[in-house]
Design an enzyme around this catalytic site. Structure first.
Site, mmCIF file in Angstrom:
data_model
loop_
_atom_site.group_PDB
_atom_site.id
_atom_site.type_symbol
_atom_site.label_atom_id
_atom_site.label_comp_id
_atom_site.label_asym_id
_atom_site.label_seq_id
_atom_site.Cartn_x
_atom_site.Cartn_y
_atom_site.Cartn_z
ATOM 1 N N GLY A 1 -5.739 -28.437 -7.324
ATOM 2 C CA GLY A 1 -5.183 -29.779 -7.432
ATOM 3 C C GLY A 1 -4.666 -29.983 -8.846
ATOM 4 O O GLY A 1 -4.994 -29.207 -9.757
ATOM 5 N N GLN B 1 -2.495 -35.182 -16.150
ATOM 6 C CA GLN B 1 -2.919 -33.909 -16.762
ATOM 7 C C GLN B 1 -1.754 -33.173 -17.408
ATOM 8 O O GLN B 1 -1.973 -32.276 -18.225
ATOM 9 C CB GLN B 1 -3.578 -32.997 -15.721
ATOM 10 C CG GLN B 1 -4.911 -33.537 -15.199
ATOM 11 C CD GLN B 1 -5.506 -32.613 -14.162
ATOM 12 O OE1 GLN B 1 -5.145 -32.682 -12.991
ATOM 13 N NE2 GLN B 1 -6.406 -31.736 -14.566
ATOM 14 N N CYS C 1 -12.550 -28.513 -13.801
ATOM 15 C CA CYS C 1 -11.340 -29.309 -14.035
ATOM 16 C C CYS C 1 -10.453 -28.538 -15.001
ATOM 17 O O CYS C 1 -10.946 -28.022 -16.012
ATOM 18 C CB CYS C 1 -11.712 -30.667 -14.631
ATOM 19 S SG CYS C 1 -10.286 -31.696 -15.030
ATOM 20 N N LEU C 2 -9.169 -28.472 -14.701
ATOM 21 C CA LEU C 2 -8.244 -27.734 -15.568
ATOM 22 C C LEU C 2 -8.129 -28.390 -16.943
ATOM 23 O O LEU C 2 -7.698 -27.741 -17.895
ATOM 24 C CB LEU C 2 -6.867 -27.639 -14.901
ATOM 25 C CG LEU C 2 -6.859 -26.943 -13.524
ATOM 26 C CD1 LEU C 2 -5.464 -26.972 -12.922
ATOM 27 C CD2 LEU C 2 -7.377 -25.507 -13.627
ATOM 28 N N HIS D 1 -11.359 -36.251 -6.864
ATOM 29 C CA HIS D 1 -11.207 -35.767 -8.239
ATOM 30 C C HIS D 1 -9.800 -36.101 -8.770
ATOM 31 O O HIS D 1 -9.646 -36.586 -9.888
ATOM 32 C CB HIS D 1 -11.460 -34.252 -8.241
ATOM 33 C CG HIS D 1 -11.345 -33.571 -9.561
ATOM 34 N ND1 HIS D 1 -12.429 -33.009 -10.216
ATOM 35 C CD2 HIS D 1 -10.268 -33.327 -10.367
ATOM 36 C CE1 HIS D 1 -12.020 -32.467 -11.346
ATOM 37 N NE2 HIS D 1 -10.700 -32.640 -11.461
ATOM 38 N N GLU D 2 -8.773 -35.855 -7.938
ATOM 39 C CA GLU D 2 -7.391 -36.110 -8.390
ATOM 40 C C GLU D 2 -7.134 -37.613 -8.539
ATOM 41 O O GLU D 2 -6.473 -38.049 -9.480
ATOM 42 C CB GLU D 2 -6.372 -35.484 -7.428
ATOM 43 C CG GLU D 2 -6.477 -33.967 -7.274
ATOM 44 C CD GLU D 2 -6.574 -33.217 -8.589
ATOM 45 O OE1 GLU D 2 -5.979 -33.657 -9.589
ATOM 46 O OE2 GLU D 2 -7.275 -32.187 -8.621
ATOM 47 N N HIS E 1 -8.364 -38.855 -11.782
ATOM 48 C CA HIS E 1 -7.447 -38.598 -12.904
ATOM 49 C C HIS E 1 -6.432 -39.733 -13.037
ATOM 50 O O HIS E 1 -6.038 -40.096 -14.148
ATOM 51 C CB HIS E 1 -6.682 -37.289 -12.691
ATOM 52 C CG HIS E 1 -7.426 -36.064 -13.141
ATOM 53 N ND1 HIS E 1 -7.868 -35.881 -14.427
ATOM 54 C CD2 HIS E 1 -7.788 -34.939 -12.467
ATOM 55 C CE1 HIS E 1 -8.467 -34.699 -14.533
ATOM 56 N NE2 HIS E 1 -8.435 -34.104 -13.349
HETATM 57 O O1 K1U Z 1 -7.620 -31.553 -11.170
HETATM 58 C C1 K1U Z 1 -7.975 -30.474 -11.631
HETATM 59 O O2 K1U Z 1 -8.384 -30.375 -12.773
HETATM 60 C C2 K1U Z 1 -7.947 -29.262 -10.743
HETATM 61 C C3 K1U Z 1 -9.316 -28.851 -10.262
HETATM 62 C C4 K1U Z 1 -9.588 -29.558 -8.950
HETATM 63 C C5 K1U Z 1 -10.970 -29.511 -8.386
HETATM 64 C C6 K1U Z 1 -11.792 -28.419 -8.476
HETATM 65 C C7 K1U Z 1 -13.045 -28.398 -7.901
HETATM 66 C C8 K1U Z 1 -13.500 -29.473 -7.244
HETATM 67 C C9 K1U Z 1 -12.702 -30.575 -7.165
HETATM 68 C C10 K1U Z 1 -11.438 -30.586 -7.732
HETATM 69 C C11 K1U Z 1 -9.327 -27.339 -10.073
HETATM 70 O O3 K1U Z 1 -8.557 -26.824 -9.328
HETATM 71 S S1 K1U Z 1 -10.462 -26.403 -10.980
HETATM 72 C C12 K1U Z 1 -10.163 -24.729 -10.409
HETATM 73 C C13 K1U Z 1 -10.675 -24.443 -9.048
HETATM 74 O O4 K1U Z 1 -11.493 -25.168 -8.515
HETATM 75 C C14 K1U Z 1 -10.182 -23.242 -8.319
HETATM 76 C C15 K1U Z 1 -9.275 -22.380 -8.869
HETATM 77 C C16 K1U Z 1 -8.844 -21.256 -8.153
HETATM 78 C C17 K1U Z 1 -9.311 -21.026 -6.897
HETATM 79 C C18 K1U Z 1 -10.212 -21.880 -6.320
HETATM 80 C C19 K1U Z 1 -10.648 -23.000 -7.031
HETATM 81 ZN ZN ZN Z 2 -9.407 -32.344 -13.067
#
Ligand code: K1U
Ligand code: ZN
Length: 189
Positions: free
Chosen positions: A46, A51, A95-96, A137-138, A141
Site C-alpha cells: 500500500g 507518503q 510502514c514504508l 493503515h493507508e 496516513h
Molecule cells: O503504507 C505503507 O507504509 C505500506 C505498508 C502497508 C502495510 C503493511 C503491513 C500491514 C499494513 C499495511 C507496507 O507495505 S510495509 C511492507 C509490507 O508489508 C510488504 C512488502 C512486501 C511484500 C509483502 C508485504
Molecule cells: Zn505506512
C-alpha cells in the site's frame, strides 16, 4: 514512470490531514500511476499520497501481488472512507515511512470501504484480514496517523530513541513536529 521518494518519520509532512480530491484529472491519474510504481519498487502492499509529499486523500493498494504466482491487482482509492467496521484482530505491521520497525497493532477485523476510482465512479470494497488492515493503515496516513501512534507508549518511545540515534549517525536533523502524533478520533482508538 518515475519512482517517487517516500518520506520517512519524523518528516512533518506525514503528520498533516490530507485534503479531499476535488476532481479526478489526468494529473491525478499520473500521480496514482507513479505511486503504484513506487509501491511495487519499495516493495510494499500500500502507499498513501502523503507518503510521497502530496497532501491529497489518495491511496494505492495491492495486497496479493507478492504472493507466489500472483499477478498484480492494483487498486486506486480516491477520497476513501471506511463505512463499516467489525471485530478486532492484532496484526504485525510495518510502514514504508517508518524504517526498521514493525509492531503488533489492533485493528478492525473486517471493514467496508467506499471510495472513487480513477474514472470518478463509486467503489465499494469489503475486506478482512491483511487487506482490511492495509485499508485502515493507508486511511490513517490520510489523517496524519502512523502505526506507531497505535502501539504502547514504551515501544513507541524506544523506537523514537532508536530513530533519533540513527538520524544523528547519518548526520540528518530531527523534526520535533513529526514526533507528536495528532489526536486520534475517539471512534478510531
Ligand atoms: O503504507 C505503507 O507504509 C505500506 C505498508 C502497508 C502495510 C503493511 C503491513 C500491514 C499494513 C499495511 C507496507 O507495505 S510495509 C511492507 C509490507 O508489508 C510488504 C512488502 C512486501 C511484500 C509483502 C508485504
Ligand atoms: Zn505506512
Amino acid at each position: 514512470m518515475p519512482v517517487l521518494e517516500v518520506l520517512q518519520f519524523p518528516d512533518p509532512r506525514l503528520r498533516r490531514r490530507a485534503e479531499p480530491v476535488e476532481k479526478v484529472t489526468d494529473e491525478l491519474r499520473q500521480l496514482a500511476a507513479d505511486m503504484l510504481e513506487t509501491m511495487y519498487d519499495e516493495p510494499g502492499i500500500g502507499l498513501a499520497a502523503p507518503q510521497v509529499g502530496v497532501s491529497l486523500r489518495l491511496a494505492v493498494v495491492d495486497t496479493h501481488w507478492s504472493e507466489e504466482g500472483a499477478e498484480r491487482s492494483p487498486l486506486v482509492l480516491v477520497n476513501p472512507e471506511i463505512v463499516e467496521r467489525e471485530g478486532r484482530l492484532v496484526w504485525t505491521e510495518g510502514c514504508l515511512s517508518v524504517p526498521d520497525f514493525s509492531a503488533e497493532v489492533e485493528r478492525a477485523e473486517r471493514v467496508v470501504l467506499r471510495a472513487l476510482d480513477l474514472e470518478g465512479r463509486e467503489l465499494v470494497e469489503e475486506a478482512s484480514g491483511l487487506r482490511a488492515v492495509c485499508f485502515q493503515h493507508e486511511l490513517d496516513h490520510l489523517d496524519g496517523v502512523l502505526f506507531i501512534d497505535r502501539i504502547g507508549r514504551l515501544k513507541r518511545n524506544l523506537y523514537v530513541q532508536k530513530r533519533k540515534k540513527a538520524l544523528r549517525e547519518q548526520g540528518s536533523s530531527w523534526h520535533a513536529a513529526g514526533e507528536r502524533p495528532p489526536a486520534l478520533p475517539e471512534s478510531r482508538l
